[in-house]
Design an enzyme around this catalytic site. Sequence first.
Site, PDB file in Angstrom:
ATOM      1  N   CYS A 108       9.823  25.818   4.147  1.00 59.94           N
ATOM      2  CA  CYS A 108       9.215  26.327   2.915  1.00 59.94           C
ATOM      3  C   CYS A 108       8.788  25.154   2.026  1.00 59.94           C
ATOM      4  O   CYS A 108       9.034  23.991   2.344  1.00 59.94           O
ATOM      5  CB  CYS A 108      10.205  27.217   2.171  1.00 59.94           C
ATOM      6  SG  CYS A 108      10.927  28.533   3.167  1.00 59.94           S
TER       7      CYS A 108
ATOM      8  N   ARG B  26       0.078 -11.054   6.694  1.00 60.24           N
ATOM      9  CA  ARG B  26       0.107  -9.893   5.805  1.00 60.24           C
ATOM     10  C   ARG B  26       1.014  -8.798   6.371  1.00 60.24           C
ATOM     11  O   ARG B  26       0.537  -7.715   6.743  1.00 60.24           O
ATOM     12  CB  ARG B  26      -1.306  -9.317   5.634  1.00 60.24           C
ATOM     13  CG  ARG B  26      -2.364 -10.290   5.176  1.00 60.24           C
ATOM     14  CD  ARG B  26      -3.662  -9.553   4.842  1.00 60.24           C
ATOM     15  NE  ARG B  26      -4.126  -8.720   5.931  1.00 60.24           N
ATOM     16  CZ  ARG B  26      -4.967  -9.093   6.893  1.00 60.24           C
ATOM     17  NH1 ARG B  26      -5.449 -10.326   6.894  1.00 60.24           N
ATOM     18  NH2 ARG B  26      -5.339  -8.263   7.838  1.00 60.24           N
TER      19      ARG B  26
ATOM     20  N   TYR C  27       9.521  32.472   6.230  1.00 62.14           N
ATOM     21  CA  TYR C  27       8.217  33.125   6.186  1.00 62.14           C
ATOM     22  C   TYR C  27       7.688  33.447   7.585  1.00 62.14           C
ATOM     23  O   TYR C  27       7.821  32.648   8.512  1.00 62.14           O
ATOM     24  CB  TYR C  27       7.198  32.222   5.482  1.00 62.14           C
ATOM     25  CG  TYR C  27       7.416  32.072   4.004  1.00 62.14           C
ATOM     26  CD1 TYR C  27       7.282  33.152   3.149  1.00 62.14           C
ATOM     27  CD2 TYR C  27       7.742  30.834   3.452  1.00 62.14           C
ATOM     28  CE1 TYR C  27       7.470  33.014   1.769  1.00 62.14           C
ATOM     29  CE2 TYR C  27       7.931  30.680   2.086  1.00 62.14           C
ATOM     30  CZ  TYR C  27       7.792  31.776   1.255  1.00 62.14           C
ATOM     31  OH  TYR C  27       7.977  31.629  -0.100  1.00 62.14           O
TER      32      TYR C  27
ATOM     33  N   ASP D 232       9.946  24.174  -0.831  1.00 58.36           N
ATOM     34  CA  ASP D 232      11.048  23.440  -1.446  1.00 58.36           C
ATOM     35  C   ASP D 232      12.372  23.579  -0.696  1.00 58.36           C
ATOM     36  O   ASP D 232      13.365  23.007  -1.124  1.00 58.36           O
ATOM     37  CB  ASP D 232      11.268  23.933  -2.882  1.00 58.36           C
ATOM     38  CG  ASP D 232       9.974  23.983  -3.665  1.00 58.36           C
ATOM     39  OD1 ASP D 232       9.370  22.924  -3.842  1.00 58.36           O
ATOM     40  OD2 ASP D 232       9.576  25.093  -4.065  1.00 58.36           O
TER      41      ASP D 232
ATOM     42  N   LYS E  29       0.823  -1.208   0.000  1.00 59.82           N
ATOM     43  CA  LYS E  29       0.000   0.000   0.000  1.00 59.82           C
ATOM     44  C   LYS E  29       0.859   1.260   0.000  1.00 59.82           C
ATOM     45  O   LYS E  29       1.973   1.254   0.513  1.00 59.82           O
ATOM     46  CB  LYS E  29      -0.914   0.025   1.229  1.00 59.82           C
ATOM     47  CG  LYS E  29      -1.919  -1.114   1.280  1.00 59.82           C
ATOM     48  CD  LYS E  29      -2.910  -0.938   2.411  1.00 59.82           C
ATOM     49  CE  LYS E  29      -2.251  -0.910   3.772  1.00 59.82           C
ATOM     50  NZ  LYS E  29      -3.244  -0.771   4.861  1.00 59.82           N
TER      51      LYS E  29
ATOM     52  N   ARG F  51     -14.094  -1.081   9.893  1.00 59.16           N
ATOM     53  CA  ARG F  51     -13.844  -0.668   8.508  1.00 59.16           C
ATOM     54  C   ARG F  51     -14.577  -1.618   7.566  1.00 59.16           C
ATOM     55  O   ARG F  51     -15.586  -2.212   7.924  1.00 59.16           O
ATOM     56  CB  ARG F  51     -12.340  -0.676   8.200  1.00 59.16           C
ATOM     57  CG  ARG F  51     -11.547   0.357   8.966  1.00 59.16           C
ATOM     58  CD  ARG F  51     -10.159   0.574   8.385  1.00 59.16           C
ATOM     59  NE  ARG F  51      -9.449  -0.640   8.005  1.00 59.16           N
ATOM     60  CZ  ARG F  51      -8.144  -0.702   7.757  1.00 59.16           C
ATOM     61  NH1 ARG F  51      -7.408   0.400   7.860  1.00 59.16           N
ATOM     62  NH2 ARG F  51      -7.572  -1.834   7.411  1.00 59.16           N
TER      63      ARG F  51
ATOM     64  N   HIS G 297      -9.123  -8.061  10.134  1.00 61.83           N
ATOM     65  CA  HIS G 297      -8.005  -7.170  10.454  1.00 61.83           C
ATOM     66  C   HIS G 297      -8.114  -6.745  11.912  1.00 61.83           C
ATOM     67  O   HIS G 297      -9.203  -6.414  12.393  1.00 61.83           O
ATOM     68  CB  HIS G 297      -8.033  -5.936   9.543  1.00 61.83           C
ATOM     69  CG  HIS G 297      -6.780  -5.105   9.623  1.00 61.83           C
ATOM     70  ND1 HIS G 297      -5.577  -5.531   9.120  1.00 61.83           N
ATOM     71  CD2 HIS G 297      -6.552  -3.874  10.154  1.00 61.83           C
ATOM     72  CE1 HIS G 297      -4.650  -4.600   9.319  1.00 61.83           C
ATOM     73  NE2 HIS G 297      -5.218  -3.584   9.951  1.00 61.83           N
TER      74      HIS G 297
END
Length: 886
Positions: free
Chosen positions: A827, A736, A780, A829, A550, A648, A680
């Site tokens: 920030c 699993r 910032y 990037d 996943k 679920r 699960h």
Amino acid sequence: MIFLNLLLEATQGILYYTGKHQTFPAFSHDTRQIVAGELFVAVRGEHNDGHTYLLDALQGGSGGVMVEARAFTLLSEEVQQRLEHAEIATILVEDTRLALQQYARFILRHWHSTVIAVTGSVGKTSTKEAIATVLASTFSTFRSWQNYNDLLGIPLSLGRLEPHHRYAVLELGCDHPGEIAALCAITQPQIGVLTHISPAQLQYFGTLENLASELGTLLTSLPESGVFFYNNYNKAIYELLLHNHTLRPHNVALYPYLVHNMPGYTKDEAPSPVQDIQLGWTTRFSLMTMEYPTPETPTVVATTFASPLLGKHSIQTMLAAYAVGRHVGIEIDAIATALAKVSPLAGRLRRLAGHDATTLLDDTHNATPASMIAGLRTLKALEADCRIAVLGDMLNLGEYEAAAHQQMGQEAAQCVDYLITKGEHAVEVADAAKHAGLDASCVIVTSTHEDAAQAARQVAQQHHAHKKGVLILIKGSEATRMERVTELLMAEPWQASHTLVRQTPGWKQIVVTRAERPTWLEIDLNAIANNTRAIKSLVGANVQVLISLKADAYGHGALKVARTTLHNGASMLGVATLSEATPLREEGITAPMLVFGYVPLWQMREAVRQDVTVTLYSSEAAHALSRAALALGKTVKVHVKVDTGMGRLGIREEQLDDIVALVRELHTLPNLVPEGLYTHFAMADTQDKSYSRRQLQRFQHVLAVLDEQGLRPPLVHAANSAATLSFPEARFDMVRPGIAIYGLDPSAEVRVPVAFRPALSFKTQVAQVKLIPAGECISYGCTFTTERLTRVAVLPVGYADGFRRSPNNWGSVLLHEREAPLLGRVCMDQCMVDITDIPQTRVGDEVVLIGRQGIASLTAEQVAERLGTINYEVVAEILARVPRVD
């Protein structure tokens, strides 16, 4: 040998500290492999600056250092004092790379060595060695060091040139336009040899014609009296000489000297001078040459040449050495004797003993299409009961890359019994080989060196009893490090350090492919393989292992993780959505694959087409899936999901009649195969297992009822990572594991065993270092203001990479094995860290965001605690724009 006075004369350098050495055996630019007495040259590279390693050079026994004057003034007082007190010569120059080139040009003229330059797409190093061996049979001859062949390597190599060397045989390489001309300006060759023109380094040259033009520069760089030898069997060279009218024809010679004037033949009828070719563990042929006992009685003489060099292509290497040897006056018999002593170099079709009496063809130095074809055809020409090729990616081919890999697959199908590939580009080789007729069962795709080697061993064991044995070719581009496969297959792997390529300390420390940007993830697929094997060992042979992939394998890269786990004990894969399954199927993953999540009715046909196993919990979905399977003429496996307390997806356990009814209905619906039933756990990752036991009891009750009615499916599963590790009664027919496969703890209360290893490291590099005065704001919103003169490093990573901004951030990162605190807001990037207390920080230094750095570590669990979340989220949220390398 380097004489200090000549070095100073050549470079106009300043001797800042005299030192006690006037001569040095060689240059060195890597302190990890420096030899006592060598002159260390501080070279600025793309990834490192040699000036930061001067103290390491002292510790390694350097006899002197050559540094750039500007950088020297920036060295700390401590470093300058230690250089002075160590009594080693310290030479200041304007540019160390330029100084090396100046020295190379100067010393070749000063000692009057005749330079023979060898270039080409492939075969340069072997041809250089063969020519040098032939010349050394009669003359004092220098050969460039190993495959040092560029604007840095050639000058470094020429530090070993001696006054007595009459000839200097140099290999010239190129990876960008203009490099051959620049190398020729330095070395000024009198003899040139062009081995071959074929696709290589096309990411910079674009087309083969551009590359040919670059290599042809060697000819135009020769003096009027120079001689140019070329491979007349190579079509691209013929085209180059035919159409390039700037190339001077009077100093061009074929190799070998063709016998066009053989008695009884016209020029066009003359047979090939190479006759009686015999290919085996010795390459043997006869060379027909014209001898003139008297001017009136020309005679054709056949001379037999034999060499341990393997493959038909090696004949061209021997012919080049023959041509140059004859040109300088060496007798044919002496040339033949010398060539008999030329053995394959490390990584160039070198014969090695392998495990289980196999024979290895180690061809791991590098790979281009031409050399890959040569390797495969050599494999085919040698006697064996079983021929296996283990092939890695071919890199640096530009737009030709895909076509080249497809061509290699077609070639492999004609040459091998089994094909094993390692790497993402090499998958195209595997696909093309299957399309060309190689049985799919004889094609194995892997993502790690270990899995490739293990696959080769398994195939070899099936054939080890046959008389002629098993022959294994290993080949790939330099960056694929296929020599590691060879090492794993060697009968005596302890011999690797002096048998294989790239065994120096510097190469041993290079463990990843260079990322596409200076922020990247390193994925240790060997750790994932190790963890998978550990899970399989824990649950035993009778319990299957499904790997949860996943969220792109929890941020680790689903495709490579899938391949790796399937080679190491997993038998099934799990994904959250059909969209996660599709790219895996498109890349050739055929293993059973369970979609855990919701598959809408409109995706049922696609689910059938992709051959995935679907999770069902309603009759409506079951009927829709059956209709889709009927429409496509296929069957589809299904697993029923039971909700025992997670809340679920799934049918609630108390709705037992509905569960039984759905399972019974699945047996009646056409084209559906009810394969599994699962649930699960909600709290398996806690020490208190009371709730998990309640869920287990509910699940077991459902199973008991299904058993009574003969409806229990063959695959029952419930255990995630936490339950697999700490709740053995929940393992049933299959487990699993997810987070544990990646070496991460399911929780603080349920940790992975000590033998498990984290697979992911998150790294970046320093982009800029600056001083910011007290009282200034950073980032910032000015949420941080400096209280002192602050040394700041800017890092090219931000929240668009998954490096969290708020409500909490990482807090700090690792630099030089110390924590560097983040300053202000992260920030999109970039971000800033305080390195005031880490003054040695330089641009390009590695920064660890998750992982180890020396003795320091910053784990995903520690980061999760700082962010107020769990390690699952930390790794899964690292965005796709961050390249994954292994």
